[in-house]
Design a protein around this motif. Structure first.
Motif, PDB file in Angstrom:
ATOM      1  N   SER A 147       0.845  -1.188   0.000  1.00 29.03           N
ATOM      2  CA  SER A 147       0.000   0.000   0.000  1.00 29.03           C
ATOM      3  C   SER A 147       0.882   1.240   0.000  1.00 29.03           C
ATOM      4  O   SER A 147       1.738   1.404   0.877  1.00 29.03           O
ATOM      5  CB  SER A 147      -0.914   0.003   1.224  1.00 29.03           C
ATOM      6  OG  SER A 147      -1.689   1.181   1.260  1.00 29.03           O
ATOM      7  N   LEU A 148       0.698   2.096  -1.010  1.00 28.01           N
ATOM      8  CA  LEU A 148       1.466   3.336  -1.126  1.00 28.01           C
ATOM      9  C   LEU A 148       0.519   4.523  -1.100  1.00 28.01           C
ATOM     10  O   LEU A 148      -0.670   4.403  -1.430  1.00 28.01           O
ATOM     11  CB  LEU A 148       2.247   3.357  -2.444  1.00 28.01           C
ATOM     12  CG  LEU A 148       3.245   2.234  -2.721  1.00 28.01           C
ATOM     13  CD1 LEU A 148       3.844   2.418  -4.112  1.00 28.01           C
ATOM     14  CD2 LEU A 148       4.340   2.201  -1.669  1.00 28.01           C
ATOM     15  N   VAL A 179      -0.363  -1.514  -4.849  1.00 26.04           N
ATOM     16  CA  VAL A 179       0.514  -1.798  -5.986  1.00 26.04           C
ATOM     17  C   VAL A 179       1.082  -3.202  -5.807  1.00 26.04           C
ATOM     18  O   VAL A 179       1.425  -3.616  -4.695  1.00 26.04           O
ATOM     19  CB  VAL A 179       1.662  -0.768  -6.069  1.00 26.04           C
ATOM     20  CG1 VAL A 179       2.656  -1.137  -7.169  1.00 26.04           C
ATOM     21  CG2 VAL A 179       1.095   0.631  -6.307  1.00 26.04           C
ATOM     22  N   TYR A 180       1.160  -3.951  -6.925  1.00 29.71           N
ATOM     23  CA  TYR A 180       1.709  -5.308  -6.886  1.00 29.71           C
ATOM     24  C   TYR A 180       3.122  -5.310  -7.454  1.00 29.71           C
ATOM     25  O   TYR A 180       3.463  -4.515  -8.345  1.00 29.71           O
ATOM     26  CB  TYR A 180       0.840  -6.269  -7.697  1.00 29.71           C
ATOM     27  CG  TYR A 180      -0.460  -6.612  -7.017  1.00 29.71           C
ATOM     28  CD1 TYR A 180      -0.539  -7.654  -6.096  1.00 29.71           C
ATOM     29  CD2 TYR A 180      -1.622  -5.885  -7.291  1.00 29.71           C
ATOM     30  CE1 TYR A 180      -1.731  -7.977  -5.476  1.00 29.71           C
ATOM     31  CE2 TYR A 180      -2.823  -6.195  -6.668  1.00 29.71           C
ATOM     32  CZ  TYR A 180      -2.870  -7.240  -5.763  1.00 29.71           C
ATOM     33  OH  TYR A 180      -4.047  -7.543  -5.136  1.00 29.71           O
ATOM     34  N   SER A 181       3.922  -6.225  -6.941  1.00 30.19           N
ATOM     35  CA  SER A 181       5.261  -6.411  -7.500  1.00 30.19           C
ATOM     36  C   SER A 181       5.507  -7.898  -7.731  1.00 30.19           C
ATOM     37  O   SER A 181       4.972  -8.750  -7.033  1.00 30.19           O
ATOM     38  CB  SER A 181       6.334  -5.851  -6.560  1.00 30.19           C
ATOM     39  OG  SER A 181       6.423  -6.617  -5.374  1.00 30.19           O
ATOM     40  N   TYR A 188       0.175  -1.804 -11.319  1.00 30.05           N
ATOM     41  CA  TYR A 188      -1.126  -1.664 -10.660  1.00 30.05           C
ATOM     42  C   TYR A 188      -2.154  -2.504 -11.401  1.00 30.05           C
ATOM     43  O   TYR A 188      -2.164  -2.531 -12.640  1.00 30.05           O
ATOM     44  CB  TYR A 188      -1.583  -0.209 -10.655  1.00 30.05           C
ATOM     45  CG  TYR A 188      -3.013  -0.053 -10.177  1.00 30.05           C
ATOM     46  CD1 TYR A 188      -3.308  -0.067  -8.811  1.00 30.05           C
ATOM     47  CD2 TYR A 188      -4.060   0.063 -11.082  1.00 30.05           C
ATOM     48  CE1 TYR A 188      -4.618   0.036  -8.368  1.00 30.05           C
ATOM     49  CE2 TYR A 188      -5.367   0.182 -10.645  1.00 30.05           C
ATOM     50  CZ  TYR A 188      -5.643   0.167  -9.298  1.00 30.05           C
ATOM     51  OH  TYR A 188      -6.937   0.263  -8.857  1.00 30.05           O
ATOM     52  N   TYR A 189      -3.009  -3.193 -10.657  1.00 30.09           N
ATOM     53  CA  TYR A 189      -4.067  -3.985 -11.281  1.00 30.09           C
ATOM     54  C   TYR A 189      -5.397  -3.759 -10.578  1.00 30.09           C
ATOM     55  O   TYR A 189      -5.456  -3.616  -9.344  1.00 30.09           O
ATOM     56  CB  TYR A 189      -3.708  -5.476 -11.291  1.00 30.09           C
ATOM     57  CG  TYR A 189      -2.715  -5.782 -12.374  1.00 30.09           C
ATOM     58  CD1 TYR A 189      -3.118  -6.073 -13.662  1.00 30.09           C
ATOM     59  CD2 TYR A 189      -1.347  -5.705 -12.109  1.00 30.09           C
ATOM     60  CE1 TYR A 189      -2.191  -6.304 -14.672  1.00 30.09           C
ATOM     61  CE2 TYR A 189      -0.420  -5.931 -13.105  1.00 30.09           C
ATOM     62  CZ  TYR A 189      -0.852  -6.221 -14.386  1.00 30.09           C
ATOM     63  OH  TYR A 189       0.069  -6.437 -15.375  1.00 30.09           O
ATOM     64  N   TYR A 190      -6.421  -3.727 -11.379  1.00 34.51           N
ATOM     65  CA  TYR A 190      -7.789  -3.521 -10.916  1.00 34.51           C
ATOM     66  C   TYR A 190      -8.361  -4.882 -10.519  1.00 34.51           C
ATOM     67  O   TYR A 190      -8.999  -5.554 -11.300  1.00 34.51           O
ATOM     68  CB  TYR A 190      -8.573  -2.854 -12.055  1.00 34.51           C
ATOM     69  CG  TYR A 190     -10.065  -2.987 -12.059  1.00 34.51           C
ATOM     70  CD1 TYR A 190     -10.822  -2.690 -10.931  1.00 34.51           C
ATOM     71  CD2 TYR A 190     -10.723  -3.395 -13.208  1.00 34.51           C
ATOM     72  CE1 TYR A 190     -12.194  -2.801 -10.957  1.00 34.51           C
ATOM     73  CE2 TYR A 190     -12.101  -3.508 -13.245  1.00 34.51           C
ATOM     74  CZ  TYR A 190     -12.839  -3.217 -12.124  1.00 34.51           C
ATOM     75  OH  TYR A 190     -14.201  -3.336 -12.146  1.00 34.51           O
TER      76      TYR A 190
END
Length: 558
Positions: A147-148, A179-181, A188-190
């Motif tokens: 979370s950013l 945000v995913y890594s 970023y994915y919905y």
């Protein structure tokens, strides 16, 4: 009691098991693997709470594991596979600047394009990327969520040259962003992600046209890829719509929001409407040139704006001296008591047997023979076909314009000679992306259209519309899509600006869905989706716009 020593009870598939407090659902899924049709991708707690599998079990609960056989699980598989593919491209291209755009669905996969002066798309490159994806899959690399602040997320997107994501988030008011890594690659994915790459066992990259297709397994057989058999006419329409949006400088929702915020949307609205009017005029010209055509059959999935299209086409036909008569196929529904039912007991309004096919063919052939026919009207409130004294007789310059989901199926118009028919396939093929890697499914736009129209004209709430949508989609797969390539012409009814208009109408309807109902999962997803859009007031939308069929205020009596 120390929570670390406490046990929690987890109930699933008729079994109740105890686990130490904080055990991840990834671990719990292992104990139910033998009853699942594929690898677990998400977990559903109760009736409507979705969670990623790396979440811990912290209280007694009843759960269901979602796999690729479920819509939510399948969407998770797709999102996760897209991130795996993008990371593989980044590894293979070794830091060269590139953009992979995930465009739209085609034949069981996603059509993608590769952009970048130093990144040439070749079969050899795709083979290397696929091999890298397989290597990463076998290493079970975790998908990590963090979370950013929105400002931090925008800076991160700019660093990774994800300009459309950075553009999108400049118009969001939320202070935090997930945000995913994946192994140092951020995106970023919905929606939710799988726990790690080992869940993504089956995929392929197939060169096609100007890009390639990322292929997925089928829902029924998770270990087998779907057959790649593209529908060329549909692809051409989708691609042409994308190219037009690019000419307009609207690649994504961020671009659309910028135009809305600057107050410069009116020209885009007028240009989109003018383009559709030109295409409808071209179709009318083709019909007029075929002197034997007496019946135009317009088919397409739910909420494609078939009715308004039929009226606008009728106006264009009139410009060529023809006398069109719009006829709604829905007026030939059987009375509710005679309607076939689904296995769960609900009415099946999507199948061909829901229509009085014999009466339709009798009426149409009588009209072609010059007879006067009593025309029906279907009362959706009562569930009955009614006759209110409307009659019709046609002559040489008359054309019947029939719209409904079964128009392309020869079984529906079996008595009408082929030379007397002209078939049109219409669908709302969304030309926008949320951003480079998050496409907008065409079904989302159609579902929002239907929610709004059902509430306005049929007395259905959003909960009801969402509940029946699965059956509607099943009917489309069975009764509409198999016939789409038989159309003489295809028409895209999606408007590049429409989701910003629909937002204002859909929000209160979606918020009214009870939060303890199974339909809340979908309502919540759509609410989050609409949050990406700045709203557009409907005041300046033309009265004959296709979107008026759903929001009301149109000039046609429908």
């Amino acid at each position: 009691m120390d929570e670390k020593k406490r046990m929690v009870q987890v109930t699933a598939y008729g079994q109740t098991k105890e686990y130490p407090f904080g055990t991840s659902f990834v671990r719990i899924a292992e104990d139910f693997a033998d009853v699942l049709p594929g690898k677990a991708l998400l977990v559903k707690a109760g009736t409507n709470k979705l969670m990623e599998l790396n979440k811990p079990a912290v209280k007694d609960c009843s759960i269901e594991f979602l796999t690729i056989a479920n819509k939510e699980g399948r969407d998770t598989y797709k999102r996760s596979l897209c991130l795996l593919m993008l990371k593989a491209f980044d590894n293979v291209l070794g830091g060269k600047p590139f953009h992979v755009w995930i465009r739209f669905t085609v034949s069981g996969g996603l059509f993608c394009t590769l952009e970048g002066d130093q990144a040439e798309l070749t079969r050899e490159l795709l083979d290397r990327v696929k091999a890298e994806m397989e290597s990463m899959r076998d290493r079970a690399i975790p998908f990590k969520k963090m979370s950013l602040s929105t400002e931090e997320a925008v800076s991160l997107f700019e660093k990774f040259r994800l300009e459309d994501k950075a553009h999108l988030f400049r118009y969001r008011i939320s202070s935090r962003t997930n945000v995913y890594s994946l192994d140092g690659y951020y995106d970023y994915y919905y929606g939710y992600m799988a726990p790690d790459t080992s869940c993504l066992q089956t995929f392929d990259l197939i060169p096609y046209r100007e890009g390639f297709v990322l292929m997925f397994p089928s829902s029924e057989n998770p270990g087998e890829l779907q057959t790649f058999a593209p529908v060329e006419k549909l692809f051409d329409v989708q691609y042409a719509s994308r190219m037009w949006s690019r000419k307009m400088g609207i690649h994504s929702v961020g671009d659309l929001n910028e135009l809305i915020a600057s107050g410069n949307m009116m020209n885009i609205v007028l240009m989109q409407e003018a383009l559709q009017e030109k295409i409808i005029g071209d179709i009318a010209e083709k019909i007029e040139s075929k002197k034997s055509v007496k019946i135009v059959l317009i088919a397409g999935p739910s909420s494609s704006s078939k009715t308004t299209f039929s009226h606008r086409l009728s106006i264009q036909l009139s410009c060529y001296g023809l006398k069109p008569h719009p006829i709604a196929m829905d007026n030939y529904f059987k009375n509710r008591g005679q309607s076939p039912r689904n296995p769960d007991g609900s009415f099946d309004f999507e199948c061909l047997e829901a229509l009085d096919v014999e009466q339709f063919n009798k009426d149409m052939t009588d009209l072609l023979e010059g007879k006067t026919v009593r025309m029906p009207t279907y009362n959706f409130i009562k569930g009955e076909r009614e006759y209110k004294g409307d009659t019709l007789t046609i002559s040489d310059r008359d054309v019947l314009v029939v719209e409904g989901i079964h128009g392309l199926n020869e079984a529906f118009s079996y008595l009408i000679p082929a030379e007397n028919k002209y078939k049109i396939y219409i669908s709302a093929l969304t030309q926008l992306n949320i951003d480079e890697h998050n496409r907008i499914p065409t079904t989302d736009g159609r579902l929002l259209r239907r929610i709004i129209r059902d509430a306005r004209t049929r007395g259905y709430d959003a909960k009801n519309t969402i509940a029946i949508w699965k059956n509607v989609r099943r009917g489309e797969e069975q009764y509409i899509f198999p016939y789409q390539e038989s159309a003489d012409v295809m028409f895209n009814s999606a408007l590049i600006y429409e989701l910003a208009v629909l937002k204002t109408y859909a929000l209160p309807l979606l918020h009214a869905v009870p939060k303890d109902s199974p339909e809340w999962v979908e309502a919540k997803r759509l609410l989050k989706f609409l949050d990406y859009f700045l709203p557009i007031p409907s005041d300046d939308i033309p009265k004959n716009s296709l979107i008026r069929e759903f929001i009301g205020g149109g000039c046609f009596d429908i």
